[in-house]
Scaffold this active site. Structure first.
Site, mmCIF file in Angstrom:
data_model
loop_
_atom_site.group_PDB
_atom_site.id
_atom_site.type_symbol
_atom_site.label_atom_id
_atom_site.label_comp_id
_atom_site.label_asym_id
_atom_site.label_seq_id
_atom_site.Cartn_x
_atom_site.Cartn_y
_atom_site.Cartn_z
ATOM 1 N N LYS A 1 0.802 -1.219 0.000
ATOM 2 C CA LYS A 1 0.000 0.000 0.000
ATOM 3 C C LYS A 1 0.838 1.274 0.000
ATOM 4 O O LYS A 1 0.302 2.368 -0.196
ATOM 5 C CB LYS A 1 -0.974 -0.007 1.189
ATOM 6 C CG LYS A 1 -1.939 -1.177 1.195
ATOM 7 C CD LYS A 1 -2.812 -1.253 -0.051
ATOM 8 C CE LYS A 1 -4.024 -0.383 0.064
ATOM 9 N NZ LYS A 1 -5.024 -0.677 -1.006
ATOM 10 N N SER B 1 -2.942 -12.473 3.529
ATOM 11 C CA SER B 1 -3.330 -12.342 2.112
ATOM 12 C C SER B 1 -2.232 -12.866 1.188
ATOM 13 O O SER B 1 -2.513 -13.216 0.033
ATOM 14 C CB SER B 1 -3.702 -10.896 1.765
ATOM 15 O OG SER B 1 -2.581 -10.053 1.824
HETATM 16 N N1 PMP Z 1 -3.474 -7.652 1.262
HETATM 17 C C1 PMP Z 1 -3.362 -6.799 2.280
HETATM 18 C C2 PMP Z 1 -2.676 -7.269 3.527
HETATM 19 C C3 PMP Z 1 -3.890 -5.513 2.176
HETATM 20 O O1 PMP Z 1 -3.781 -4.656 3.203
HETATM 21 C C4 PMP Z 1 -4.556 -5.133 0.987
HETATM 22 C C5 PMP Z 1 -5.178 -3.755 0.872
HETATM 23 N N2 PMP Z 1 -6.433 -3.695 1.528
HETATM 24 C C6 PMP Z 1 -4.660 -6.050 -0.059
HETATM 25 C C7 PMP Z 1 -4.101 -7.292 0.109
HETATM 26 C C8 PMP Z 1 -5.417 -5.742 -1.340
HETATM 27 O O2 PMP Z 1 -4.801 -4.757 -2.144
HETATM 28 P P1 PMP Z 1 -5.689 -3.798 -3.050
HETATM 29 O O3 PMP Z 1 -6.316 -2.784 -2.152
HETATM 30 O O4 PMP Z 1 -4.699 -3.178 -3.997
HETATM 31 O O5 PMP Z 1 -6.721 -4.612 -3.758
#
Ligand code: PMP
Length: 316
Positions: free
Chosen positions: A58, A275
């Site tokens: 991010k 994630s």
């Molecule tokens: N994984 C984590 C740990 C995140 O913080 C985020 C952002 N919310 C994402 C994946 C997903 O990324 P994006 O917002 O670009 O879809």
């Protein structure tokens, strides 16, 4: 607006030095042991996004959003950057806010891990806790309300609808993957939160490699343990999300993800966040169906912010 209507804003007029000059250009690393069962002509790589100064993927959209706001005159005169976040975006805003002298206010579900909340406060951000039962959508509603009530005090960054979010990935993550694979990437997979990673990287790769497969991944159910990701059918749909970009979408189970996150730590030495475990499940699922190919995904952050979930890490 659709994706194609956007023009990239040239943010190169804001000088980048110090911390901000180290955002992006993260390593592209291979999965080794976990890919042993695949065809020998299939390789799986991931972008190691915890190498960013704020510790996650991010940093890319946060910095691009701030740069664009500075260029447009949206910030300055003590105006506070306001947004809702499930954690990582807030940490990136707070990091660059501290570095660049921009005050930051964040609406965040009270259920966010204690590590995250403490980190945000350590970086000097104002934290507004929102109803945990309403999740990240509850935080969005609170941020919207504050922005409407006090436009004199807040500039609402709105990561879910701000084109500078996906454009950050079009300008950095996409070109990096193309260069780091020598143009050989055949499949790109990313999880959906705001969808910025998938939209920006996917669009860049599609523009340069028309045959590349773009695959989105999300939790398979509305109630899930995949922090940072959204179950799109039941969530507030991000303004930047265009579901027609991906060739297909995979629903990922929480139990598979938790098991994979632990395997990444123990079998690959990769202490990554949940994630990232979901990204590995999806990437290996796609790779297992190929005879040949270069599969690339994104590991958004490291595992430190999830340590309080001890049952995840300490299981046998
Ligand atoms: N994984 C984590 C740990 C995140 O913080 C985020 C952002 N919310 C994402 C994946 C997903 O990324 P994006 O917002 O670009 O879809």
């Amino acid at each position: 607006m659709t994706l194609l209507d956007f023009r990239l804003i040239d943010s190169s007029t804001i000088p980048l030095d110090g911390l901000t000059s180290h955002v992006g250009n993260t390593p592209l690393l291979p999965l080794r042991k976990l890919s042993l069962g695949l065809s020998p002509r299939v390789k799986v790589f991931f972008k190691a996004e915890w190498f960013n100064p704020g510790g996650s993927v991010k940093d890319r959209p946060a910095l691009n959003i701030i740069q664009n706001a500075l260029i447009n005159g949206d910030l300055g005169n003590g105006k506070r950057l306001l947004d809702s976040t499930s954690g990582n975006m807030g940490i990136s805003y707070a990091t660059f806010g501290a570095a660049l002298g921009i005050p930051v206010t964040l609406a965040i579900p009270a259920s966010a891990s204690p590590e995250r909340l403490t980190l945000l406060r350590a970086l000097g951000a104002e934290v507004i806790l929102t109803d945990p039962s309403e999740g990240s959508d509850g935080a969005i509603m609170v941020a919207r309300q504050l922005a409407t009530e006090r436009p004199d005090l807040y500039w609402y960054a709105n990561q879910y609808s701000n084109p500078a979010n996906w454009q950050a990935h079009y300008l950095s993550t996409g070109p990096e993957i193309l260069a780091q694979t020598n143009g050989q990437v055949t499949h790109f997979i990313a999880g959906l939160g705001t969808s910025g990673t998938l939209m920006g990287t996917g669009k860049y790769l599609r523009d340069h490699l028309p045959n590349v497969q773009i695959i989105s991944m999300q939790p398979d159910a509305p109630f899930h343990g995949l922090e940072g990701l959204k179950h799109m059918p039941t969530a507030i749909k991000p303004g930047i999300y265009d579901e027609s970009l991906a060739d297909r979408n995979l629903g990922i189970r929480t139990e598979d993800t938790h098991a994979m996150t632990l395997r990444l730590a123990r079998e690959e030495g990769l202490f990554v966040g949940i994630s990232s475990g979901a990204a590995a499940v999806a990437a290996l699922q796609v790779a297992s169906q190929l005879d040949e190919g270069v599969v690339v995904t994104v590991f958004p952050d490291a595992g430190y912010k999830y340590l309080s979930d001890r049952s995840l890490w300490e299981s046998k």
